[in-house]
Design an enzyme around this catalytic site. Sequence first.
Site: not given
Length: 252
Positions: A37, A61-62, A153, A157, A188
């Site tokens: 993370d 960091d992705v 988003y 996806k 979440t």
Amino acid sequence: MNKTDKMTVVISGGASGIGYATAKTLASRGNRLVLVDLDQEKVDQAVEELEGEGHIGISADVTSTDSIGSAFETIRRSFGHLDGVVAAAGIVDPSPSESVSDESLERLIDIHLLGSIRMARAAYPLLCDSAKASIVCLSSMGARLGVPQRLGYNVAKSGIEGMVRTLAVEWVRQGIRVNAVAPGWVKTPAIANLIDSGFLDPTPVEERTPLGRFAEPTEIAEAIAFLLSPTSSYITGQSLTIDGGMTIHFPQ
């Protein structure tokens, strides 16, 4: 789960939300976890709260190939092998499609889609040496429905599901299975913030969902754990919808 079924699994976005719920579920079954993370302090705290020993937390960091590469070098030095990957890092940034900024679109795609690709690509050499290699990515009902004000988003996806099918076919000879889960509305912290800010009214969501409620993160975690495990050994290239029936429901 017997001893031979236990796995070493890396989870991006592992310090919160679905990623953290997955870490808790897997740790409770004796697996060894690597949580990745952005915030080192937050990821260290998450690791401390997990059952069992041997877990580690890495700040990475992705959106950075170098950062993810460094994280997987740490995994290689620490464990020497890897069995599973959960690509769960993500953000929400609702905006009308006609006015959404390039910055928002690029960031959503970079974190969700390209971040998942970077995780899978960096894990590949280690997974090739595992007899039970499995990757699970986070898709969404947004890959199948036109969810308003989620252009970046939804596109990201949808791309993840294409990535899953491609890698599943391409890496099958290396024994690597690749799947996704596609949740509906899940309670979440990110969704809680949208509700608290007044951006999201939970009542229509609950009314639209046949099961009449939001999912708990642990319910998504259970599906991820299944797809990682040898129990799902004949499943690859799939996206499992977990939405309480929302995408099959025709309101009358």
